[in-house]
Motif scaffolding. Structure first.
Motif, PDB file in Angstrom:
ATOM      1  N   LYS A  19      67.325  32.970  69.847  1.00  0.00           N
ATOM      2  CA  LYS A  19      67.905  34.292  70.034  1.00  0.00           C
ATOM      3  C   LYS A  19      68.940  34.266  71.152  1.00  0.00           C
ATOM      4  N   GLU A  20      68.642  33.515  72.225  1.00  0.00           N
ATOM      5  CA  GLU A  20      69.595  33.378  73.321  1.00  0.00           C
ATOM      6  C   GLU A  20      70.862  32.665  72.847  1.00  0.00           C
ATOM      7  N   ALA A  21      70.685  31.618  71.997  1.00  0.00           N
ATOM      8  CA  ALA A  21      71.842  30.888  71.456  1.00  0.00           C
ATOM      9  C   ALA A  21      72.675  31.792  70.555  1.00  0.00           C
ATOM     10  N   MET A  22      72.003  32.613  69.770  1.00  0.00           N
ATOM     11  CA  MET A  22      72.715  33.534  68.896  1.00  0.00           C
ATOM     12  C   MET A  22      73.551  34.513  69.712  1.00  0.00           C
ATOM     13  N   ALA A  23      72.968  34.988  70.834  1.00  0.00           N
ATOM     14  CA  ALA A  23      73.706  35.927  71.683  1.00  0.00           C
ATOM     15  C   ALA A  23      74.924  35.252  72.305  1.00  0.00           C
ATOM     16  N   GLU A  24      74.761  33.992  72.754  1.00  0.00           N
ATOM     17  CA  GLU A  24      75.877  33.270  73.377  1.00  0.00           C
ATOM     18  C   GLU A  24      77.016  33.013  72.385  1.00  0.00           C
ATOM     19  N   HIS A  25      76.658  32.699  71.140  1.00  0.00           N
ATOM     20  CA  HIS A  25      77.660  32.289  70.152  1.00  0.00           C
ATOM     21  C   HIS A  25      78.014  33.404  69.170  1.00  0.00           C
ATOM     22  N   ARG A  26      77.562  34.641  69.461  1.00  0.00           N
ATOM     23  CA  ARG A  26      77.802  35.734  68.511  1.00  0.00           C
ATOM     24  C   ARG A  26      79.303  35.948  68.263  1.00  0.00           C
ATOM     25  N   ALA A  27      80.082  35.960  69.346  1.00  0.00           N
ATOM     26  CA  ALA A  27      81.527  36.201  69.196  1.00  0.00           C
ATOM     27  C   ALA A  27      82.166  35.120  68.328  1.00  0.00           C
ATOM     28  N   GLU A  28      81.766  33.846  68.600  1.00  0.00           N
ATOM     29  CA  GLU A  28      82.318  32.739  67.818  1.00  0.00           C
ATOM     30  C   GLU A  28      81.901  32.856  66.354  1.00  0.00           C
ATOM     31  N   ILE A  29      80.634  33.238  66.144  1.00  0.00           N
ATOM     32  CA  ILE A  29      80.141  33.378  64.770  1.00  0.00           C
ATOM     33  C   ILE A  29      80.858  34.516  64.056  1.00  0.00           C
TER      34      ILE A  29
END
Length: 452
Positions: free
Chosen positions: A120-130
């Protein structure tokens, strides 16, 4: 992927209570795994629906393709979330390897020293890129959809064009075949008629000669007899002399009257001359309009040729930005098909079609965007600016054929020596189009051909 209880129930077989495997649809419109349904029937010893107990024929079990597709997609997504090595759910993210891992992978030697964070933390960090990647994919999908639509549209147009062109070719050759067959039959009938008439004359003459031979044999025998018997018959001798004075018929005179030249000679050329009358497209009698000519152009009195008066003032023909000295034809076209030929020489010349609004003080810009569709020639190369492409000339061009088809909206150029194709370009315009001519910069003459 977390499934709601109601959605999961819709994807679950009521016999095995698991996701459907090879789902089939019964006549009563209930869905089961194929294997589960067959095993149930085997246990019950009759083919009944496990839910409603209605009789179901065993030979009518169509596969529920839509449901099978949904389940396959769901399984692939679930498989992507499960570690294939440890068969545990991937809930962690390895920053060093940039991949999802399970808890057992985190404790392994492979990831022991790596920086591991919660998924979940990784998803938050990479949300903009995704999200940016997702938007790029969606934009690309939109472009692909547009290109696919255009491709299908052009495919349909290509097929329509091919059918129309094929029909046009068949109609053109059908007309030629009919004419040539009729011409062949007519000439053969004339030859046969001439043969009958000349044969009759020769047969009559042969009969006359046969009778003459018979009379001559009798006269010879009579004179020989008289000489042998010392008998003198002067009256009979005079009759023979009168007969000898008559001119004998000769077959040469009859054969001289047979019209060999009519049926021999350059037969193909004679037929081609007559065939020209049938052609829908023959070189048009195009003439130049002096009122549209640049002051540096010299137009002939019959308005069929032009040349530059002062070559030092000539610019570089075929430049996409310069305005070239030109002249338009008197004849403009807004419909139909039209063909004309131009005799060319030298280098750096251009010809094609143009609207009147494209000509400014006897000059024209050689681009379709400015209402001009030209073929240019320089340094042994043909050039066309819509779209921009070029090709080397196979030889030194002497006569160029221009075919304007306003019904289908294209302009074609040919080497008129053998009608080999050079270029074809779109030429749709809301204005009338006029043949346009830019003479060689060397001062050589460009002429309009009015005969084949």
């Amino acid at each position: 992927m977390a499934l709601s209880s109601s959605f999961k129930a819709d994807l679950t077989c009521s016999v095995c209570l698991d996701l459907f495997e090879d789902p089939v649809l019964t006549r009563c419109e209930h869905t089961f795994c194929r294997r589960c349904l067959l095993e149930f029937w085997n246990q019950q010893r009759r083919n009944i629906c496990p839910i409603c107990r209605k009789i179901c024929p065993s030979d009518n079990l169509p596969r529920n393709r839509a449901l099978a597709g949904v389940i396959d997609s769901l399984r692939k997504e679930q498989d992507a979330q499960v570690c294939p090595r440890h068969e545990q759910k991937r809930v962690l993210f390895c920053r060093d390897d940039q991949e999802l891992i399970c808890c057992q992978c985190r404790d392994s030697q492979e990831h022991f020293s790596h920086k591991i964070i919660d998924m979940k933390e990784a998803m938050a960090e990479h949300r903009a890129e995704i999200e940016n990647t997702l938007r790029s994919l969606q934009d690309r999908r939109t472009k692909c959809d547009g290109l696919k639509t255009k491709s299908e549209k052009y495919l349909t147009r290509l097929q329509e064009w091919a059918r129309q062109t094929e029909s046009q070719i068949k109609n053109s050759f059908r007309k030629l075949h009919v004419y040539l067959n009729d011409e062949e039959s007519c000439l053969i009938q004339q030859v046969r008629q001439e043969e009958r008439e000349s044969s009759r004359k020769l047969q009559n003459m042969t009969e006359e000669l046969y009778q003459e031979l018979s009379a001559l044999r009798n006269n010879i025998q009579e004179i020989e007899r008289q000489m042998k018997d010392n008998v003198l018959n002067l009256k009979g001798l005079k009759d023979i002399q009168v007969r000898l004075a008559r001119t004998l018929p000769t077959p040469v005179l009859i054969m001289h009257k047979v019209p060999f030249g009519k049926f021999s000679g350059p037969m193909e050329y004679r037929v081609w001359k007559r065939l020209r009358k049938l052609l829908d497209t023959v070189p048009a009698a195009v003439t130049l309009d002096p009122e549209t000519a640049h002051p540096n152009l010299i137009i002939s009195a019959d308005r069929t040729s032009l040349r530059l008066a002062d070559t030092h003032q000539a610019q570089d023909v075929c430049s996409k930005i310069s305005l070239e000295p030109c002249v338009l034809a008197s004849e403009g076209y807004s419909s139909g098909t039209h063909y004309w030929e131009v005799e060319v020489s030298g280098d750096r010349w251009a010809l094609g079609v143009s609207s009147r609004s494209a000509v400014r003080n006897g000059r024209v810009s050689l681009t379709p965007q400015n209402g001009n569709w030209p073929l240019t020639f320089r340094n042994g190369t043909y050039e066309c600016f819509y779209p921009l492409h070029s090709q080397p000339a196979t030889g030194k061009p002497e006569r160029i054929g221009v075919f304007l088809n306003l019904e289908r909206g294209y302009l074609s150029f040919y080497d008129a020596a053998d009608m080999s194709h050079i270029f074809t370009v779109p030429s749709k315009s809301s204005e009338q189009l006029y043949p346009c001519f830019v003479p060689p910069t060397s001062g050589k003459t460009m002429s309009l051909s009015h005969s084949l």
